[in-house]
Design a protein around this motif. Sequence first.
Motif, PDB file in Angstrom:
ATOM      1  N   LEU A 105      -9.031  -3.611   6.153  1.00 15.51           N
ATOM      2  CA  LEU A 105      -9.317  -3.410   4.722  1.00 15.51           C
ATOM      3  C   LEU A 105      -9.600  -4.692   3.950  1.00 15.51           C
ATOM      4  O   LEU A 105     -10.551  -4.772   3.173  1.00 15.51           O
TER       5      LEU A 105
ATOM      6  N   GLU B 189      -5.368   1.669 -14.037  1.00 16.57           N
ATOM      7  CA  GLU B 189      -6.005   0.830 -13.004  1.00 16.57           C
ATOM      8  C   GLU B 189      -6.925   1.647 -12.102  1.00 16.57           C
ATOM      9  O   GLU B 189      -8.022   1.224 -11.750  1.00 16.57           O
TER      10      GLU B 189
ATOM     11  N   ASN C 136      -8.932  -1.859  -2.305  1.00 18.53           N
ATOM     12  CA  ASN C 136      -9.369  -0.672  -3.039  1.00 18.53           C
ATOM     13  C   ASN C 136      -9.115  -0.820  -4.535  1.00 18.53           C
ATOM     14  O   ASN C 136     -10.040  -0.759  -5.329  1.00 18.53           O
ATOM     15  N   ILE C 137      -7.857  -1.012  -4.912  1.00 20.26           N
ATOM     16  CA  ILE C 137      -7.535  -1.049  -6.345  1.00 20.26           C
ATOM     17  C   ILE C 137      -7.955  -2.389  -6.964  1.00 20.26           C
ATOM     18  O   ILE C 137      -8.481  -2.429  -8.068  1.00 20.26           O
ATOM     19  N   HIS C 138      -7.670  -3.473  -6.256  1.00 17.69           N
ATOM     20  CA  HIS C 138      -8.157  -4.791  -6.673  1.00 17.69           C
ATOM     21  C   HIS C 138      -8.623  -5.504  -5.420  1.00 17.69           C
ATOM     22  O   HIS C 138      -7.947  -5.423  -4.395  1.00 17.69           O
ATOM     23  N   SER C 139      -9.703  -6.223  -5.498  1.00 19.87           N
ATOM     24  CA  SER C 139     -10.084  -7.051  -4.355  1.00 19.87           C
ATOM     25  C   SER C 139      -9.326  -8.373  -4.483  1.00 19.87           C
ATOM     26  O   SER C 139      -8.743  -8.659  -5.526  1.00 19.87           O
TER      27      SER C 139
ATOM     28  N   GLU D 249     -10.599 -10.284  -7.322  1.00 20.37           N
ATOM     29  CA  GLU D 249     -10.119  -9.785  -8.615  1.00 20.37           C
ATOM     30  C   GLU D 249      -8.692 -10.262  -8.907  1.00 20.37           C
ATOM     31  O   GLU D 249      -8.326 -10.454 -10.070  1.00 20.37           O
TER      32      GLU D 249
ATOM     33  N   LYS E 234     -11.293   1.769 -11.673  1.00 21.70           N
ATOM     34  CA  LYS E 234     -11.870   1.398 -10.386  1.00 21.70           C
ATOM     35  C   LYS E 234     -12.604   2.535  -9.686  1.00 21.70           C
ATOM     36  O   LYS E 234     -13.517   2.318  -8.904  1.00 21.70           O
TER      37      LYS E 234
ATOM     38  N   ALA F  24       0.815  -1.214   0.000  1.00 21.34           N
ATOM     39  CA  ALA F  24       0.000   0.000   0.000  1.00 21.34           C
ATOM     40  C   ALA F  24       0.852   1.270   0.000  1.00 21.34           C
ATOM     41  O   ALA F  24       0.502   2.260  -0.639  1.00 21.34           O
TER      42      ALA F  24
ATOM     43  N   LEU G 159       1.620   7.469  -6.956  1.00 23.25           N
ATOM     44  CA  LEU G 159       0.197   7.785  -7.034  1.00 23.25           C
ATOM     45  C   LEU G 159      -0.547   6.554  -6.523  1.00 23.25           C
ATOM     46  O   LEU G 159      -0.402   5.469  -7.067  1.00 23.25           O
ATOM     47  N   VAL G 160      -1.319   6.746  -5.452  1.00 24.84           N
ATOM     48  CA  VAL G 160      -2.033   5.598  -4.894  1.00 24.84           C
ATOM     49  C   VAL G 160      -3.521   5.904  -4.764  1.00 24.84           C
ATOM     50  O   VAL G 160      -3.912   6.996  -4.371  1.00 24.84           O
ATOM     51  N   GLY G 161      -4.328   4.950  -5.141  1.00 26.03           N
ATOM     52  CA  GLY G 161      -5.769   5.141  -5.058  1.00 26.03           C
ATOM     53  C   GLY G 161      -6.473   4.022  -5.796  1.00 26.03           C
ATOM     54  O   GLY G 161      -5.808   3.119  -6.288  1.00 26.03           O
ATOM     55  N   PRO G 162      -7.765   4.045  -5.901  1.00 20.89           N
ATOM     56  CA  PRO G 162      -8.639   5.045  -5.289  1.00 20.89           C
ATOM     57  C   PRO G 162      -8.798   4.785  -3.795  1.00 20.89           C
ATOM     58  O   PRO G 162      -8.925   3.632  -3.381  1.00 20.89           O
ATOM     59  N   LEU G 163      -8.785   5.850  -3.009  1.00 21.53           N
ATOM     60  CA  LEU G 163      -8.905   5.717  -1.564  1.00 21.53           C
ATOM     61  C   LEU G 163     -10.247   6.251  -1.083  1.00 21.53           C
ATOM     62  O   LEU G 163     -10.891   7.050  -1.757  1.00 21.53           O
TER      63      LEU G 163
ATOM     64  N   LYS H 114       5.208  -4.368  -6.231  1.00 25.57           N
ATOM     65  CA  LYS H 114       4.326  -3.300  -6.714  1.00 25.57           C
ATOM     66  C   LYS H 114       3.909  -2.428  -5.548  1.00 25.57           C
ATOM     67  O   LYS H 114       3.231  -2.906  -4.627  1.00 25.57           O
TER      68      LYS H 114
ATOM     69  N   ASN I  15       2.280   1.331  -3.835  1.00 23.51           N
ATOM     70  CA  ASN I  15       1.105   2.181  -4.032  1.00 23.51           C
ATOM     71  C   ASN I  15      -0.119   1.380  -4.476  1.00 23.51           C
ATOM     72  O   ASN I  15      -0.923   1.847  -5.270  1.00 23.51           O
ATOM     73  N   MET I  16      -0.234   0.175  -3.985  1.00 25.19           N
ATOM     74  CA  MET I  16      -1.368  -0.667  -4.357  1.00 25.19           C
ATOM     75  C   MET I  16      -2.090  -1.094  -3.083  1.00 25.19           C
ATOM     76  O   MET I  16      -1.604  -1.964  -2.352  1.00 25.19           O
ATOM     77  N   VAL I  17      -3.225  -0.477  -2.822  1.00 24.91           N
ATOM     78  CA  VAL I  17      -4.003  -0.850  -1.646  1.00 24.91           C
ATOM     79  C   VAL I  17      -4.990  -1.933  -2.065  1.00 24.91           C
ATOM     80  O   VAL I  17      -5.990  -1.656  -2.728  1.00 24.91           O
TER      81      VAL I  17
ATOM     82  N   THR J 269      -4.605   4.897   4.553  1.00 29.14           N
ATOM     83  CA  THR J 269      -5.085   3.514   4.637  1.00 29.14           C
ATOM     84  C   THR J 269      -5.598   3.152   6.027  1.00 29.14           C
ATOM     85  O   THR J 269      -5.844   1.991   6.318  1.00 29.14           O
TER      86      THR J 269
END
Lengths: 491, 273
Positions: free
Chosen positions: A425, B23, A241-244, A247, B27, A197, B85-89, A234, A236-238, B219
Motif C-alpha cells: 500500500l 477526513e 488511502n486516507i492520507h498519502s 500529505e 478523500k 489501519a 469506521l475506516v476508509g476510503p478503501l 490513531k 482505522n487510518m489506512v 487492507t
Amino acid sequence: MKEVPAGPAAAEMEEKKNLTPKERLQIPTQVMREQEPGERIRNVKEVPFGYTDDQAKIEASRCLQCKKAPCVAGCPVSIDIPAFIKYIHEGDYKNAVHTIKNTNILPAICGRVCPQEEQCQKGCVVGKSLGGTDKAVQIGKLERFVADWEMSQGKADPPAIKPATGKRVAIVGSGPAGLTVAADVRREGHEVTVFEALHKPGGVLIYGIPEFRLPKAIVMREVENLKAMGVEMKYNMVIGNIHSVDELFAAGYDAAFVATGAGLPMFMRIDGENLNGVYSANEFLTRANLMKAYSFPATDTPIARSKNVAVFGGGNVAMDSARTALRLGAENVYLVYRRSKTEMPARIEEVHHAEQEGVQFLLLQNPLRIVGDDKGWVKQVECIKMELGEPDDSGRRRPVPIEGSEYMLEVDTCIVAIGNSSNPLIPDTTPDIETNKWGNIIVQEATMKTSKKGVFAGGDIVLGAATVILAMGQGRIAAAAINEYLATGKW
Amino acid sequence: MNRIIEKEFITPEVFRMRIEAPEIAAKRKAGQFIILRVAEEGERIPLTIADGSAGEGWIELVVQIVGKTTKLLSMLEAGGSILDLVGPLGKPTHIENVGTVVVVGGGVGIAPAHPIAQAMKKAGNRVISILGGRNRDLVIMEKQMKAASDRVMITTDDGSYGMKGLVTDAIQKLIDEGLKINLVVAVGPPIMMKFVSLLTKKYEIPTLVSLNTIMVDGTGMCGACRVSVGSKTKFVCVDGPEFDAHQVDFDGMMQRQKMYQVQEKEAMENLKK
Ligand SMILES: Cc1cc2nc3c(=O)[nH]c(=O)nc-3n(C[C@H](O)[C@H](O)[C@H](O)COP(=O)(O)OP(=O)(O)OC[C@H]3O[C@@H](n4cnc5c(N)ncnc54)[C@H](O)[C@@H]3O)c2cc1C
Ligand SMILES: Cc1cc2nc3c(=O)[nH]c(=O)nc-3n(C[C@H](O)[C@H](O)[C@H](O)COP(=O)(O)OP(=O)(O)OC[C@H]3O[C@@H](n4cnc5c(N)ncnc54)[C@H](O)[C@@H]3O)c2cc1C
Ligand code: SF4
Ligand code: SF4
Ligand code: FES
C-alpha cells in the motif's frame, strides 16, 4: 499440573554466594510450569505460567557472568544479559528491568516470543558446556519473569520526556517496529502520532500471535504506557488511502517512519485454493485473535467449525494456526510440511507445544491440489511424499517429490501458512520510496533512511517476514537517525 | 467514534445513514467503500460510500438489512455513533469520457451505483441508468439517479413498477434500439452481475462490476475477499472492488459468499431472541 523439580531452595542458593562455575553448571535448568495439554486445548489462556520467584533466582544463578558474553552478541538489541541476570539473582528486579529496558522496551513480549535458541541462548557458554542450547541459561524466561514482575507492581513510571521540540513524527503501523520508534522518538521531546489501519494496535502481536502464546493484555499495556508518554494513537487510518505520505508532510509532519509489516498472505497457486474452507493463516488467525471468533456466537465474527484441518507450512505461523484450530474444537489437525522437523523454522518451544497438544506432523509431504465437494467445500487434499535431496541456495536440503506416493487426506479446512510478503500500500501510493523485487522497502542499514527525504522504514516491510526483535532492532536504529535528522535537519 | 447525523428507512429493509467523517468525505471517490464496526465484539463489515460532502464533512451509506451487523446498525439513531469506521478503501472507479455509459443498479446496489453515475456524468458521458428491484418497494433512490442520469429505466421482477423483467431485459432493449453503448457498469447481487456480464460479453461491450465478497481487514492482509479474475487470484479490497466483468469467476465468488451461511443464520436468530 506437572510438578517441576525446583532444584536447591533459593535460600540455600543465597548462602552460596560464591559458587564455582562447576557448581553452577550442576544446577538444573528451571522449567516453567504449564497448563496440561489436555486442559489447555480447551481454553485460550497462556500455556506456561512463568517462573516463580525461587525458580528465577535459581535460574539466574546458573549464569557464569562471562566477560565476553556471547549471549549479548546473539541478541539483536544487545541487552546487557549478564547484568540483568545478576540483578535477578540478587533479587533486585527493578534494576533488572531497567537494564533490559535500556535497549528493549518490550521485554514481556520478547521474553515470550523471541526465538531464543537461535539468538541469545544459542551461544550461551552454559549451554555449550552442557552440550545443548536447551540447557543454556533460560534468558528469555528470565526476561519474561522480570517484565511480568514489573507489571504486577502496578503502573510503570513513564520515562522522562525531554522538553518539546515542536517537531512532529508520523509513524505508520503499530507493530513492534512502530511502537519502538514511537517510544524512542517521543523521549526526545518530539510529537508522535501512530497511524494504524486496524481498530486495535500491535500489528502481528494482536492479530497474528495467539492469546495462548502472548496475552493481548500485555500488548495493550505497552500501548497504554506509550499513551502515558504522550504518544497519540490513531486507529482505522489506512495510510495511502486516507492520507498519502506526502500529505502527512504537507499536514506538518517533519519525518515519517513506515512500519507496515509483511501482511500480504502468499498462496500456493494449487487447484482448489479458492474453495470454501481454505484460509490464509492471516485470515484464520485474524478471525480467531483480533475478532475473537473463538467466542462466536458471543462475538460476531464467524470462523469455520472444522473437524479435520490441514495446515501447510512449518514456521511459527503454521504452529499458531494448528494450535488455534485445536482450540476451536478440531478433532484432527495435520501439519503438512515439505521438509523434516530439523528444518522447521518455528521456535522449538512452539513445535514442542504443538506436538504435546496432539497436532499430527506430516513431514516430508507436500499438498498438490485441494478437492472440493459438489457445494464448493473442501473435502480432501492430495499430498505427495518427499525426500531430501541436494542442498539448495538456502543451504537446506531440497525436498524432492517421490513419484507415485500421492494420497488423499480427508479434511474440511485447509490453512495456508507458507509465508507473507510485504504490504504494497505505501510503496504503491508513494512511488519515490524505492523497493526491491520482493516489494520490500530499500533502506540504508545504518540509518533506515529510504530513498525519500524524511522517510524512514523498518521491520517486516524492510526485512520481509522476520521476527519481533529484529523489527524492534531496526526501530531503534531508525529512531536514533530520526532524532538526529530532526536535530540537525541534515538528510 | 463517528457521529450519526441522520438515519432514515427507505424501505422496510433498507435504510440510509449519514455519518460525520470529514477526513473520509474529503478523500473518497466513486466506487470506494468503508468498513465499520458497531460493537466491541462486533464484526467488521464493508459498505459502499453512496454519497458524501467534503464541505460538510459527511458520508452517506445505504444499507440493506441481511444479518446481525446490518440489523444492529439499523438500530442506531441520529445522535449516536459508529464505533469504528475506516476508509476510503478500494480503488476508485476509473472515470473517463467514453461516450455512452449504462449504469446498472440492482436492489441496494443502486446506492453504490449512484456516485458512479454522478462521476460519469460529470466527466461528460451520456449516462443511462437502469434500476432493478424485485418489486416496487426495492427500487430506491430514483430521484437521485434521475438527477445524475440522462435517462433512467426501471425494471421490477413482478412488474409492479417500470417494465416487468430483469435489468438484462432493459440492456437488451437499449441494444435493440440500436444504441451504441461504450461501457456498462453494474452493481448489485452477484447473480445479476453475472447475467449482465454474459449479455454484454455477447455484444462485446466493456463492462465493469463491483464485487461484494466477504471481507475482514480490507487492507489486503487476509485474503478472505479473494476472487478469481482472468484465472488470477485477486483481492477485492485492494485490487478492486471493480473488475472487468468478463474476466470474473462469478460462480466461484457466489460460492465463497456462502461460507458462513450457517453461522450467520444462528447469529441472526440469537439476536431475535
Ligand atoms: C502468526 C505469526 C506468528 C509469529 N510468531 C513470531 C514469534 O514467535 N517470534 C517472533 O519473533 N516473530 C514472530 N512472528 C513475526 C513477527 O510477528 C513480525 O516479524 C513482527 O510483528 C514485524 O513487526 P512490524 O512492526 O514490522 O510489523 P507488523 O507487526 O506486521 O505490524 C504492521 C502494522 O502496520 C499496519 N499497517 C499496514 N499497512 C498500513 C497502512 N497503510 N497504514 C496504517 N497502518 C498499516 C498493520 O495493520 C499492522 O498493525 C510471527 C508472525 C506471525 C504472522
Ligand atoms: C465492497 C463492498 C461494498 C458493499 N456495499 C454495500 C452497501 O453499500 N450496502 C449494503 O447493504 N451492503 C453492502 N455490501 C454487503 C455488506 O457488506 C453485507 O451485507 C454485510 O457484511 C452483511 O453483514 P451482516 O452481519 O448483516 O449479515 P451476515 O449475517 O454476515 O450475512 C448475511 C448475508 O450477507 C452475506 N455477507 C456476509 N458478510 C458479507 C460481506 N462482508 N460482504 C458481502 N456479503 C456478505 C452473506 O453471504 C449472507 O448471505 C458490500 C460489500 C462489499 C464487499
Ligand atoms: S530480546 Fe530476545 S534475543 Fe534479546 S535477550 Fe531478550 S529474548 Fe534474547
Ligand atoms: S553466555 Fe550464558 S552464562 Fe555467559 S553471561 Fe551469557 S547467559 Fe550467562
Ligand atoms: S479483506 Fe482481507 S485481504 Fe481483502
